[in-house]
Design an enzyme around this catalytic site. Structure first.
Site, PDB file in Angstrom:
ATOM      1  CE  LYS A 223       4.962   0.841   1.683  1.00 29.51           C
ATOM      2  NZ  LYS A 223       4.212   2.047   1.471  1.00 29.51           N
TER       3      LYS A 223
ATOM      4  CG  PHE B  80       3.252  11.246  11.445  1.00 25.81           C
ATOM      5  CD1 PHE B  80       2.063  10.564  11.630  1.00 25.81           C
ATOM      6  CD2 PHE B  80       3.819  11.237  10.181  1.00 25.81           C
ATOM      7  CE1 PHE B  80       1.445   9.906  10.579  1.00 25.81           C
ATOM      8  CE2 PHE B  80       3.206  10.572   9.125  1.00 25.81           C
ATOM      9  CZ  PHE B  80       2.009   9.911   9.325  1.00 25.81           C
ATOM     10  CE  LYS B  81       0.821  13.578   6.029  1.00 26.75           C
ATOM     11  NZ  LYS B  81       0.751  12.711   4.832  1.00 26.75           N
TER      12      LYS B  81
ATOM     13  CD  GLU C 152      -2.639   1.284  -0.018  1.00 28.11           C
ATOM     14  OE1 GLU C 152      -3.295   0.336  -0.463  1.00 28.11           O
ATOM     15  OE2 GLU C 152      -2.534   2.369  -0.627  1.00 28.11           O
TER      16      GLU C 152
ATOM     17  CB  CYS D  61       5.882   3.396   7.284  1.00 34.25           C
ATOM     18  SG  CYS D  61       4.391   2.534   7.771  1.00 34.25           S
TER      19      CYS D  61
ATOM     20  CB  ALA E 226       8.356   3.337  -2.718  1.00 34.00           C
TER      21      ALA E 226
HETATM   22  P1  NAD Z   1      -1.888  -0.583  12.692  1.00 35.32           P
HETATM   23  O1  NAD Z   1      -1.066  -0.911  13.868  1.00 35.32           O
HETATM   24  O2  NAD Z   1      -2.677   0.695  12.661  1.00 35.32           O
HETATM   25  O3  NAD Z   1      -2.940  -1.767  12.425  1.00 35.32           O
HETATM   26  C1  NAD Z   1      -2.610  -3.116  12.443  1.00 35.32           C
HETATM   27  C2  NAD Z   1      -3.762  -3.879  13.094  1.00 35.32           C
HETATM   28  O4  NAD Z   1      -3.534  -5.288  12.946  1.00 35.32           O
HETATM   29  C3  NAD Z   1      -3.908  -3.645  14.598  1.00 35.32           C
HETATM   30  O5  NAD Z   1      -5.197  -3.105  14.880  1.00 35.32           O
HETATM   31  C4  NAD Z   1      -3.718  -5.040  15.231  1.00 35.32           C
HETATM   32  O6  NAD Z   1      -4.538  -5.278  16.353  1.00 35.32           O
HETATM   33  C5  NAD Z   1      -4.109  -5.939  14.084  1.00 35.32           C
HETATM   34  N1  NAD Z   1      -3.573  -7.308  14.204  1.00 35.32           N
HETATM   35  C6  NAD Z   1      -2.302  -7.695  14.483  1.00 35.32           C
HETATM   36  N2  NAD Z   1      -2.214  -9.040  14.476  1.00 35.32           N
HETATM   37  C7  NAD Z   1      -3.448  -9.519  14.175  1.00 35.32           C
HETATM   38  C8  NAD Z   1      -3.980 -10.831  14.003  1.00 35.32           C
HETATM   39  N3  NAD Z   1      -3.210 -11.927  14.124  1.00 35.32           N
HETATM   40  N4  NAD Z   1      -5.298 -10.953  13.732  1.00 35.32           N
HETATM   41  C9  NAD Z   1      -6.088  -9.863  13.602  1.00 35.32           C
HETATM   42  N5  NAD Z   1      -5.632  -8.595  13.737  1.00 35.32           N
HETATM   43  C10 NAD Z   1      -4.326  -8.421  14.013  1.00 35.32           C
HETATM   44  O7  NAD Z   1      -0.916  -0.640  11.437  1.00 35.32           O
HETATM   45  P2  NAD Z   1      -1.075   0.138  10.038  1.00 35.32           P
HETATM   46  O8  NAD Z   1      -0.570   1.536  10.165  1.00 35.32           O
HETATM   47  O9  NAD Z   1      -2.434  -0.102   9.491  1.00 35.32           O
HETATM   48  O10 NAD Z   1       0.008  -0.646   9.166  1.00 35.32           O
HETATM   49  C11 NAD Z   1      -0.213  -1.976   8.767  1.00 35.32           C
HETATM   50  C12 NAD Z   1       0.846  -2.362   7.743  1.00 35.32           C
HETATM   51  O11 NAD Z   1       0.735  -1.506   6.590  1.00 35.32           O
HETATM   52  C13 NAD Z   1       2.288  -2.201   8.226  1.00 35.32           C
HETATM   53  O12 NAD Z   1       3.058  -3.222   7.664  1.00 35.32           O
HETATM   54  C14 NAD Z   1       2.715  -0.864   7.649  1.00 35.32           C
HETATM   55  O13 NAD Z   1       4.104  -0.801   7.419  1.00 35.32           O
HETATM   56  C15 NAD Z   1       1.982  -0.846   6.330  1.00 35.32           C
HETATM   57  N6  NAD Z   1       1.669   0.499   5.793  1.00 35.32           N
HETATM   58  C16 NAD Z   1       1.212   1.475   6.633  1.00 35.32           C
HETATM   59  C17 NAD Z   1       0.861   2.713   6.106  1.00 35.32           C
HETATM   60  C18 NAD Z   1       0.341   3.819   6.986  1.00 35.32           C
HETATM   61  O14 NAD Z   1       0.137   4.925   6.482  1.00 35.32           O
HETATM   62  N7  NAD Z   1       0.089   3.603   8.269  1.00 35.32           N
HETATM   63  C19 NAD Z   1       0.931   2.927   4.730  1.00 35.32           C
HETATM   64  C20 NAD Z   1       1.386   1.901   3.903  1.00 35.32           C
HETATM   65  C21 NAD Z   1       1.744   0.677   4.454  1.00 35.32           C
HETATM   66  C1  UGA Z   2       4.494   7.592   3.754  1.00 39.76           C
HETATM   67  C2  UGA Z   2       4.535   7.527   2.227  1.00 39.76           C
HETATM   68  O1  UGA Z   2       4.386   8.845   1.700  1.00 39.76           O
HETATM   69  C3  UGA Z   2       3.444   6.620   1.686  1.00 39.76           C
HETATM   70  O2  UGA Z   2       3.569   6.496   0.277  1.00 39.76           O
HETATM   71  C4  UGA Z   2       3.572   5.235   2.340  1.00 39.76           C
HETATM   72  O3  UGA Z   2       2.515   4.408   1.921  1.00 39.76           O
HETATM   73  C5  UGA Z   2       3.540   5.380   3.853  1.00 39.76           C
HETATM   74  O4  UGA Z   2       4.581   6.286   4.285  1.00 39.76           O
HETATM   75  C6  UGA Z   2       3.799   4.093   4.577  1.00 39.76           C
HETATM   76  O5  UGA Z   2       4.337   3.170   4.026  1.00 39.76           O
HETATM   77  O6  UGA Z   2       3.449   4.110   5.758  1.00 39.76           O
HETATM   78  P1  UGA Z   2       3.014   8.877   5.552  1.00 39.76           P
HETATM   79  O7  UGA Z   2       4.092   8.470   6.488  1.00 39.76           O
HETATM   80  O8  UGA Z   2       1.614   8.603   5.921  1.00 39.76           O
HETATM   81  O9  UGA Z   2       3.246   8.187   4.122  1.00 39.76           O
HETATM   82  O10 UGA Z   2       3.108  10.443   5.281  1.00 39.76           O
HETATM   83  P2  UGA Z   2       4.106  11.358   4.419  1.00 39.76           P
HETATM   84  O11 UGA Z   2       3.318  12.404   3.768  1.00 39.76           O
HETATM   85  O12 UGA Z   2       5.005  10.570   3.569  1.00 39.76           O
HETATM   86  O13 UGA Z   2       4.955  12.062   5.563  1.00 39.76           O
HETATM   87  C7  UGA Z   2       5.892  11.347   6.343  1.00 39.76           C
HETATM   88  C8  UGA Z   2       6.678  12.323   7.198  1.00 39.76           C
HETATM   89  O14 UGA Z   2       7.541  13.114   6.386  1.00 39.76           O
HETATM   90  C9  UGA Z   2       5.798  13.314   7.969  1.00 39.76           C
HETATM   91  O15 UGA Z   2       6.337  13.500   9.245  1.00 39.76           O
HETATM   92  C10 UGA Z   2       5.892  14.579   7.141  1.00 39.76           C
HETATM   93  O16 UGA Z   2       5.678  15.745   7.877  1.00 39.76           O
HETATM   94  C11 UGA Z   2       7.326  14.493   6.639  1.00 39.76           C
HETATM   95  N1  UGA Z   2       7.549  15.246   5.384  1.00 39.76           N
HETATM   96  C12 UGA Z   2       6.904  14.899   4.244  1.00 39.76           C
HETATM   97  C13 UGA Z   2       8.456  16.292   5.383  1.00 39.76           C
HETATM   98  O17 UGA Z   2       9.069  16.621   6.414  1.00 39.76           O
HETATM   99  N2  UGA Z   2       8.667  16.959   4.210  1.00 39.76           N
HETATM  100  C14 UGA Z   2       8.040  16.651   3.048  1.00 39.76           C
HETATM  101  O18 UGA Z   2       8.297  17.313   2.021  1.00 39.76           O
HETATM  102  C15 UGA Z   2       7.132  15.580   3.074  1.00 39.76           C
END
Ligand code: NAD
Ligand code: UGA
Length: 466
Positions: free
Chosen positions: A230, A348-349, A175, A286, A233
């Protein structure tokens, strides 16, 4: 609508990714039933809240999608086993944080939640199931998931001595959404990445996205390229932030201005103008964990120079935060004892309630250790969350959580902007100036305020990178 024989999807993990992503799939695919399941019953309860202001994830526009789909073809529950048994496709969207102890501690991803998901799938899935890695994972994790799925199956079959005929295909579909813009990112992604071993499974997962995303935006690769892309990126995005932040310090020493430099370099189409905002370092759950994971993988494969190169991105990020806290201390006559500082912004943002790895945490802790009294205001982060992130027992009375920015700033020696929430731009700064102790400082670590206007009001202003 694109037709496929997918009728039922289960998503394990109702977090920042699982919740919004599945909501959009439900919105765009009304013929598919989407069950989002989690072991955290409080989180599920919050997803089912009648008052949409109580959803566990704040994302602009998410409440509207939930209103349309919840109870129609989108369900949040703790029924992990039943939902797995019914599903044609299972997305694994559980947390994969950095390991805290044991082999690879501090770098490798902790895959215990992935493993437990795979074990539950192995036990309760029926027939042929496509298992989709939605979580961000170390390259080659699909191999581990496959081993778990099939080893348990053999055991089950032997035990029951019947032909369950369970089969699995593993697909990687990372994602790329950003928090704060998740709904738009999901509706209009730059690309959807699908990596797999067999075309049939890739086509089935593609067919879901094809309901709203053009085929030329759906990229398919082998499993390992998808998993690695991923991590890469995120590493490239974070690297840009560390690069611009490193240059912000040089601007401060030389009289250059970081916004002018960002504009000048960003207008070169090869460099591009996005992701060049200097600030207090990247936060979020992340970037740091994914780079550390990449560093771990590089070292595992003996690529130490490559590992060092990427690790420097994280080191610059921590350095930028330390740099900002020491600039604040120096400007306030080298001591923060008996001084009140208003911290505006804790997420964080902007536009998210997520505080994971927020730069506000480290900077605030540095200031607390200097004896400062901190008054926090964030439009979306709850009091308990701020207290939890700061280990507040250690600092007692020195932490105050306020209901408005004005409350936080009243009587303060300095206001520190750590998140660029839009409402901070619209504050009555003239009123705030009058309510503060003199000399009154503003430290703008997000370069979001009009510093010449503030200086005219009488403030001492420090703006990052100038
Ligand atoms: P999160 O901690 O918000 O959510 C994960 C959820 O999974 C929790 O609610 C937890 O209770 C649940 N869980 C864990 N083990 C489980 C199980 N065995 N059965 C059922 N539920 C279970 O995490 P998130 O921010 O949604 O991130 C999830 C993944 O996506 C991570 O690998 C992260 O790196 C990736 N990711 C996150 C973002 C983001 O913006 N947060 C963006 C892209 C990718
Ligand atoms: C980031 C990536 O942008 C997503 O593509 C990815 O899916 C995600 O991580 C993930 O894997 O979790 P996110 O962390 O939600 O998304 O937010 P961003 O907009 O990337 O910002 C990350 C941090 O960088 C924030 O603290 C933001 O304030 C900072 N940032 C961003 C800067 O300081 N400067 C910039 O120009 C952009």
């Amino acid at each position: 609508m694109v037709s496929s024989n997918i009728k039922n999807i289960c998503c394990i993990g109702a977090g920042y990714v699982g919740g919004p992503t599945m909501s959009i799939i439900a919105l765009k695919c009304p013929n598919i039933t989407v069950n989002v399941v989690d072991i955290n019953s409080n989180r599920i309860k919050a997803w089912n809240s009648e008052n949409l202001a109580d959803l566990p994830v704040f994302e602009p526009g998410l409440d509207d999608v939930i209103r349309k789909c919840r109870g129609r073809n989108l369900y949040f529950s703790t029924s992990v086993e039943d939902s797995i048994a019914m599903a044609d496709i299972i997305f694994i969207s559980v947390n994969t944080p950095t390991k805290e102890t044991g082999l690879g501690a501090g770098f490798a991803s902790d895959l215990k939640w992935i493993e437990s998901s795979a074990r539950t799938i192995a036990k309760f899935a029926k027939g042929h199931t496509i298992v989709v890695e939605k979580s961000t994972l170390p390259v080659k994790t699909a191999e581990t998931i496959k081993k778990i799925l099939y080893s348990l199956q053999d055991f089950e079959e032997e035990k029951n001595n019947n032909n369950l005929q369970k089969t699995f295909s593993i697909v990687s579909n990372p994602e790329f959404l950003s928090e704060g813009t998740a709904i738009n990112d999901l509706l209009n992604p730059d690309r959807v990445l699908i990596g797999g071993e067999d075309n049939d499974s890739i086509d089935k997962v593609s067919s879901i996205y094809n309901n709203w995303i053009a085929s030329n935006k759906i990229i398919t690769t082998n499993l390992w390229s998808s998993e690695l892309s991923k991590l890469v990126a995120n590493a490239f995005l974070a690297q840009r932030i560390s690069s611009i932040n490193a240059i912000s310090s040089l601007c401060e020493s030389t009289g250059a201005n970081i916004q002018e430099v960002a504009m000048a370099i960003g207008s070169d189409s090869r460099i591009g103008n996005k992701f060049l905002n200097s600030g207090p370092g990247f936060g979020g759950s992340c970037f740091k964990k994914d780079i550390l994971n990449l560093v771990y993988l590089c070292r595992y494969y003996g690529l130490n120079e490559v590992a060092d190169y990427w690790e420097a991105v994280v080191k610059i990020n921590s350095w930028q935060q330390k740099r900002i806290s020491s600039i604040i201390v120096k400007n306030l006559f080298g001591t923060l004892a008996n001084k009140k500082l208003a911290i505006l912004g804790f997420s964080f943002k902007a536009d998210t309630n997520d505080t994971r790895e927020s730069p506000s945490i480290n900077i605030s802790q540095d200031l607390l250790q200097e004896g400062a009294q901190l008054a926090f205001y964030d439009p979306r982060v709850k009091k308990e969350q701020i207290l939890k992130e700061l280990n507040s027992e250690k600092y007692g009375e020195n932490i105050q959580i306020c209901k408005t920015a004005i409350d936080a700033a009243t009587g303060a020696d300095a206001v520190i902007i750590l998140t660029d929430w839009k409402e901070f731009l619209e504050l009555n700064w003239s009123f705030i100036y009058k309510s503060m102790r003199k000399p009154s400082w503003i430290f703008d670590a997000r370069i979001c305020l009009d510093n010449s206007y503030l200086k005219d009001l009488g403030f001492n202003v420090w703006t990052l990178g100038s």
